[in-house]
Design a protein around this motif. Sequence first.
Motif, short mmCIF file in Angstrom:
data_model
loop_
_atom_site.label_atom_id
_atom_site.label_comp_id
_atom_site.label_asym_id
_atom_site.label_seq_id
_atom_site.Cartn_x
_atom_site.Cartn_y
_atom_site.Cartn_z
N LEU A 346 0.83 -1.21 0.00
CA LEU A 346 0.00 0.00 0.00
C LEU A 346 0.86 1.27 0.00
O LEU A 346 0.45 2.30 -0.54
CB LEU A 346 -0.94 -0.01 1.20
CG LEU A 346 -2.00 -1.13 1.21
CD1 LEU A 346 -2.93 -0.98 2.41
CD2 LEU A 346 -2.81 -1.12 -0.09
N LEU A 347 2.05 1.19 0.60
CA LEU A 347 2.96 2.33 0.54
C LEU A 347 3.32 2.66 -0.91
O LEU A 347 3.26 3.82 -1.34
CB LEU A 347 4.25 2.03 1.32
CG LEU A 347 4.25 2.28 2.82
CD1 LEU A 347 5.55 1.76 3.44
CD2 LEU A 347 4.10 3.76 3.13
N LEU A 348 3.67 1.63 -1.67
CA LEU A 348 4.03 1.84 -3.07
C LEU A 348 2.84 2.32 -3.89
O LEU A 348 2.97 3.19 -4.75
CB LEU A 348 4.60 0.54 -3.66
CG LEU A 348 5.98 0.13 -3.15
CD1 LEU A 348 6.33 -1.28 -3.59
CD2 LEU A 348 7.05 1.11 -3.64
N MET A 349 1.66 1.76 -3.60
CA MET A 349 0.46 2.16 -4.34
C MET A 349 0.07 3.60 -4.02
O MET A 349 -0.56 4.28 -4.84
CB MET A 349 -0.69 1.21 -4.01
CG MET A 349 -0.51 -0.20 -4.56
SD MET A 349 -1.85 -1.32 -4.09
CE MET A 349 -3.23 -0.56 -4.93
N SER A 350 0.47 4.08 -2.83
CA SER A 350 0.13 5.45 -2.44
C SER A 350 1.10 6.47 -3.03
O SER A 350 0.91 7.68 -2.86
CB SER A 350 0.12 5.58 -0.92
OG SER A 350 1.43 5.47 -0.39
N GLY A 351 2.16 5.98 -3.69
CA GLY A 351 3.10 6.90 -4.33
C GLY A 351 4.46 6.95 -3.68
O GLY A 351 5.33 7.72 -4.13
N ALA A 352 4.71 6.16 -2.64
CA ALA A 352 6.03 6.14 -2.00
C ALA A 352 7.07 5.59 -2.98
O ALA A 352 6.77 4.72 -3.80
CB ALA A 352 5.99 5.29 -0.74
N THR A 353 8.30 6.08 -2.89
CA THR A 353 9.37 5.59 -3.76
C THR A 353 9.87 4.24 -3.26
O THR A 353 9.59 3.84 -2.13
CB THR A 353 10.54 6.57 -3.78
OG1 THR A 353 11.13 6.62 -2.46
CG2 THR A 353 10.09 7.97 -4.19
N ILE A 354 10.61 3.54 -4.13
CA ILE A 354 11.21 2.27 -3.74
C ILE A 354 12.14 2.47 -2.54
O ILE A 354 12.13 1.69 -1.58
CB ILE A 354 11.99 1.65 -4.91
CG1 ILE A 354 11.04 1.23 -6.04
CG2 ILE A 354 12.81 0.45 -4.44
CD1 ILE A 354 10.13 0.09 -5.68
N LYS A 355 12.93 3.54 -2.57
CA LYS A 355 13.87 3.82 -1.48
C LYS A 355 13.14 4.08 -0.18
O LYS A 355 13.54 3.57 0.88
CB LYS A 355 14.74 5.03 -1.86
CG LYS A 355 15.75 5.44 -0.78
CD LYS A 355 16.72 4.31 -0.45
CE LYS A 355 17.74 4.76 0.58
NZ LYS A 355 18.59 3.63 1.04
N ASP A 356 12.07 4.88 -0.22
CA ASP A 356 11.29 5.15 0.99
C ASP A 356 10.72 3.86 1.57
O ASP A 356 10.76 3.63 2.78
CB ASP A 356 10.16 6.13 0.69
CG ASP A 356 10.66 7.55 0.47
OD1 ASP A 356 11.79 7.84 0.90
OD2 ASP A 356 9.93 8.35 -0.15
N THR A 357 10.19 3.01 0.69
CA THR A 357 9.58 1.75 1.14
C THR A 357 10.64 0.82 1.70
O THR A 357 10.42 0.14 2.71
CB THR A 357 8.84 1.08 -0.03
OG1 THR A 357 7.90 2.00 -0.59
CG2 THR A 357 8.09 -0.16 0.44
N GLN A 358 11.81 0.78 1.06
CA GLN A 358 12.92 -0.04 1.56
C GLN A 358 13.31 0.37 2.97
O GLN A 358 13.45 -0.47 3.87
CB GLN A 358 14.13 0.09 0.63
CG GLN A 358 15.37 -0.64 1.15
CD GLN A 358 16.65 -0.22 0.43
OE1 GLN A 358 16.61 0.54 -0.54
NE2 GLN A 358 17.79 -0.69 0.91
N ASP A 359 13.47 1.68 3.19
CA ASP A 359 13.86 2.17 4.51
C ASP A 359 12.74 1.96 5.54
O ASP A 359 13.01 1.67 6.71
CB ASP A 359 14.21 3.66 4.43
CG ASP A 359 15.48 3.91 3.62
OD1 ASP A 359 16.24 2.95 3.41
OD2 ASP A 359 15.70 5.06 3.19
N PHE A 360 11.50 2.12 5.11
CA PHE A 360 10.36 1.95 6.01
C PHE A 360 10.30 0.52 6.53
O PHE A 360 10.07 0.28 7.72
CB PHE A 360 9.07 2.30 5.25
CG PHE A 360 7.93 2.72 6.14
CD1 PHE A 360 7.71 4.07 6.42
CD2 PHE A 360 7.08 1.79 6.71
CE1 PHE A 360 6.66 4.47 7.24
CE2 PHE A 360 6.03 2.18 7.53
CZ PHE A 360 5.82 3.53 7.80
N LEU A 361 10.52 -0.44 5.63
CA LEU A 361 10.42 -1.85 6.01
C LEU A 361 11.73 -2.40 6.57
O LEU A 361 11.76 -3.50 7.13
CB LEU A 361 9.99 -2.69 4.80
CG LEU A 361 8.61 -2.35 4.23
CD1 LEU A 361 8.34 -3.19 2.98
CD2 LEU A 361 7.51 -2.59 5.26
#
Length: 396
Positions: A346-361
Amino acid sequence: MASIMPKYNKEGSVIAYRFRVCLGRETSGKQKTVSKTVPVPEGLSPKKAEREMQRQADDWEKNLGAGFTPTKKTGYRAFVDDVWFPVHVRNGEHKPSTIDYYQRMSKRLVEHFGQQDINSIKALDIQRFINQLRTNEKQRGNQPLSDTTVKHYINLLRIQFGFAEKHDLVERNPMRKIDAPKRVHKPVDFLTQEQAKVFLKALDTEPLRWRCMMTLLMSCGLRRGEAVALQWRDISFKDATLSVERAVTYTKEAGITIGKPKSVNSVRVLPLTAGMLALLRQWQIAQRRECLQVSLLPRAFVFGLEVDPYSTMFPTTPTRWMSNFIKRHSLPDVSPHDLRHTCGTLLLMSGATIKDTQDFLGHEDAKTTLAFYAASSPESLRKAAEGLSGMLCGTI
């Protein structure tokens, strides 16, 4: 003590050192020795190189003496039990969960190769074993082994024979002739946006402890062990952040242990929404009442035991609770880890970048994020098609 002899080239320069250790005498009186040749390290002065060689020789002799005496024929079982585990696995650098994993996986390998001399195990023998795993082996539910499980066996053999080669316990490494298995990425299980809303709505009628934990798993993408290990000192109500600094694991041998998270990148600071902060504050007040505490010290666990908030719950307890919760509300069959998948997707679907999602997880490699979470959905594909049509002025 190991003897060290330099080896020279035609110009008289030292190019390598030969280590030699006496392991006693045979019944005939002949000395039993083992030797190893090591090239001179680059960039070191002669004196520093000699000291480094002495250190390596001492380490090598120590490893040879770890309950194992090399012979012309060394069984695979003896190698695993008497050398690989004492020297490589139980060296103080591995987590209890990693040791438990090696024990479980090695059991099947020992059953197959048993007393077979490690020097007689050829690449063809290993390939036959791999084929057997893929065609004849069964797991729970009488299902064939997954590609991932087979890959784990191959990787373990690669580690073991790599260790044996490094310490001159095998003449040649048969795993060098085994091709690395192709990496198969299966779609992860996750809840769609609508399913996630239904899931969260169903939590409204559940105990506050579980409502808070499940919401946290989905909104922050925490691993189960990370959530169980959370302490109140990790929550900053002032900065609206959550710090992930530890994880809880369980093995039969070590019991419940609290250690570092999965990887270096797993140690992270995550933002908390106003709604999540309010829910945590509500749970903190309820927890104090539950355990009859006027206040909780910072080291108290956010989801500690009801009778003792300074002790962690069993790490599998959230899985059991969630399984019953799903059945009660007829929800999709997902696990606590699938809530992490839901968060990333859902992060990626909401527009988050790959880098943001990587750091978030807390992924160590962005490839993991790309492979498992960046999958397209029918909704995202349609949105992309409509966006393309808009760019072309609606002509298609």
